[in-house]
Write a protein that holds these residues in place. Structure first.
Motif, PDB file in Angstrom:
ATOM      1  N   LYS A   1       0.836  -1.208   0.000  1.00 33.53           N
ATOM      2  CA  LYS A   1       0.000   0.000   0.000  1.00 33.53           C
ATOM      3  C   LYS A   1       0.866   1.251   0.000  1.00 33.53           C
ATOM      4  CE  LYS A   1      -4.144   1.875   2.196  1.00 33.53           C
ATOM      5  NZ  LYS A   1      -5.183   1.655   3.232  1.00 33.53           N
ATOM      6  N   LEU A   2       1.965   1.227   0.749  1.00 33.09           N
ATOM      7  CA  LEU A   2       2.897   2.364   0.766  1.00 33.09           C
ATOM      8  C   LEU A   2       3.466   2.633  -0.633  1.00 33.09           C
ATOM      9  CD1 LEU A   2       5.012   1.717   4.009  1.00 33.09           C
ATOM     10  CD2 LEU A   2       3.330   3.539   3.642  1.00 33.09           C
ATOM     11  N   LEU A   3       3.633   1.570  -1.406  1.00 34.22           N
ATOM     12  CA  LEU A   3       4.211   1.690  -2.747  1.00 34.22           C
ATOM     13  C   LEU A   3       3.151   1.932  -3.818  1.00 34.22           C
ATOM     14  CD1 LEU A   3       6.855  -1.198  -2.525  1.00 34.22           C
ATOM     15  CD2 LEU A   3       7.290   1.273  -2.467  1.00 34.22           C
ATOM     16  N   GLY A   4       1.918   2.142  -3.388  1.00 34.28           N
ATOM     17  CA  GLY A   4       0.862   2.467  -4.332  1.00 34.28           C
ATOM     18  C   GLY A   4       0.279   1.292  -5.081  1.00 34.28           C
ATOM     19  N   LEU A   5       0.471   0.075  -4.554  1.00 29.65           N
ATOM     20  CA  LEU A   5      -0.054  -1.113  -5.225  1.00 29.65           C
ATOM     21  C   LEU A   5      -1.493  -1.355  -4.779  1.00 29.65           C
ATOM     22  CD1 LEU A   5       3.034  -3.496  -4.874  1.00 29.65           C
ATOM     23  CD2 LEU A   5       2.446  -1.969  -6.766  1.00 29.65           C
ATOM     24  N   PRO A   6      -2.354  -1.830  -5.678  1.00 28.79           N
ATOM     25  CA  PRO A   6      -3.760  -2.049  -5.331  1.00 28.79           C
ATOM     26  C   PRO A   6      -3.939  -3.242  -4.405  1.00 28.79           C
ATOM     27  CG  PRO A   6      -3.316  -2.860  -7.550  1.00 28.79           C
ATOM     28  CD  PRO A   6      -2.068  -2.151  -7.102  1.00 28.79           C
ATOM     29  N   TYR A   7      -5.062  -3.241  -3.674  1.00 29.58           N
ATOM     30  CA  TYR A   7      -5.412  -4.348  -2.785  1.00 29.58           C
ATOM     31  C   TYR A   7      -5.837  -5.557  -3.610  1.00 29.58           C
ATOM     32  CZ  TYR A   7      -8.067  -7.098   0.582  1.00 29.58           C
ATOM     33  OH  TYR A   7      -8.532  -8.129   1.360  1.00 29.58           O
ATOM     34  N   PRO A   8      -5.469  -6.782  -3.175  1.00 27.58           N
ATOM     35  CA  PRO A   8      -4.549  -7.088  -2.067  1.00 27.58           C
ATOM     36  C   PRO A   8      -3.111  -7.001  -2.549  1.00 27.58           C
ATOM     37  CG  PRO A   8      -5.418  -9.110  -2.982  1.00 27.58           C
ATOM     38  CD  PRO A   8      -6.045  -8.003  -3.760  1.00 27.58           C
TER      39      PRO A   8
END
Length: 341
Positions: free
Chosen positions: A171-178
């Motif tokens: 999440k810190l790196l801007g990746l979508p969930y999950p």
């Protein structure tokens, strides 16, 4: 003896049939990842409602795959805890209602025991005793396992579990969930030599772990890259993912080997969602080969939450089965309180 297993502890609905003679007969799984992605995490109320919609169709599909009917089922196992209260209640209610109608016993199963025993569904399967590295969602623990219900916690994370660290870092790196699984895939294309992140508690004199500080180190590194270059390009993101994964894997491997050495055991069992990580498996296999140790994993399809592990754990605990009708859920449940099978 045919056991129907129902898993509904969080965001996956799993149903399976396990036979004490034939083994795993059939299993069905529905994941709620797409539904929760819109919110960036699991929404408990939505999870519970989706379990209600899915559990009966999945049970019917599982029976059809096995060529069985409910009349062939001898007992029903369900996840009693730990997990989300509402989600657990769905599985518990369906299991007890079916068992009451069929006049067969039910078995409440500890979710983590299901994960812990899931490598016993693989071929070859480990024999007791062994050291278990449990890396499932919010849990990272090292345990000495002497038999069903005979679990001794040797070490565990003091803050974030490995799986939580993967998801929060993603999440810190801007990746979508999950984000955890996606982070792992990006790490495969990253340069392992570009960045070096700390290995928390790598050299501590115990078997405990800590991953919260590693997440903070990624945040600091990301801000540094952004300050120097204005943004994080795709390759840099992959390189950070690789550095993060390298750090996690080194700690998990080192602590696992230390647990084996201290216990004098030669077998390691890896269970839980992070157990599907390719780099972790490769590193453990290499270390085991050098030291003449044995490592066992559950089948890849059974690493995440699933009904097969619940059906199997229930089959191993048939003597603890109860009559349906009076049941409870345990959103919090200490694994060490389980009786021996």
């Amino acid at each position: 003896m045919l056991v129907l297993g129902i898993e509904s502890s969080c965001d996956e609905t799993g149903v399976a049939l396990y036979d004490l003679t034939a083994g795993l007969v059939a299993h069905q799984l529905h994941t709620q990842m797409a539904m929760h992605a819109e919110y960036g995490g699991v929404v408990p109320e939505l999870a519970s409602r989706d379990h209600i919609r899915r559990v009966i169709p999945l049970t019917e599909a599982c029976l059809a795959d096995a060529g069985k009917t409910l009349a062939d089922v001898d007992a029903i196992a369900y996840t009693q805890g730990p997990g989300l209260g509402g989600a657990l209640m769905v599985g518990a209610s369906v299991a007890n209602a079916l068992a009451f109608g069929l006049n067969i016993p039910v078995i409440g199963v500890h979710h983590l025991e299901g994960h812990l025993l899931s490598p016993l569904l693989a071929d070859p399967r480990p024999e007791f005793p062994f050291i278990a590295l449990l890396v499932s969602g919010g849990h990272t623990q090292l345990m000495a396992v002497h038999g069903i219900g005979q679990y001794e916690v040797l070490g565990e994370t003091l803050d974030d579990a490995a799986g939580e660290a993967f998801d929060k870092t993603a999440k810190l790196l801007g990746l979508p969930y999950p984000g955890g699984p996606l982070l792992s895939r990006l790490a495969e294309e990253g340069d392992p030599t570009r960045f070096n992140l700390p290995r928390p508690m790598l050299h501590s004199d115990n078997l405990d772990m800590s991953f919260s500080g590693l997440k903070t180190a990624v945040l600091t590194l990301s801000k540094q890259v952004e300050a120097e270059h204005g943004q994080i390009d795709e390759q840099t993101r992959k390189d950070i993912c690789r550095a993060f994964q390298e750090a996690i894997v080194e700690v998990l491997v080192s602590k696992s080997l230390k647990a084996l050495k201290q216990s004098g055991m030669k077998k390691l069992v890896v269970a839980g969602g992070v157990g599907a990580n390719k780099q972790l498996r490769a590193a453990l296999d290499q270390a085991a080969s050098r030291r003449k140790l044995e490592v066992y994993y559950p089948p890849l399809a059974l690493c995440t939450d699933n009904g097969a592990m619940i059906a199997f754990a229930g089959a191993m605990r048939l003597k603890h089965a109860t009559a349906p009708g009076s049941y409870s859920i345990k959103p919090r449940w200490d694994l060490s309180t389980l009786p021996a099978a």
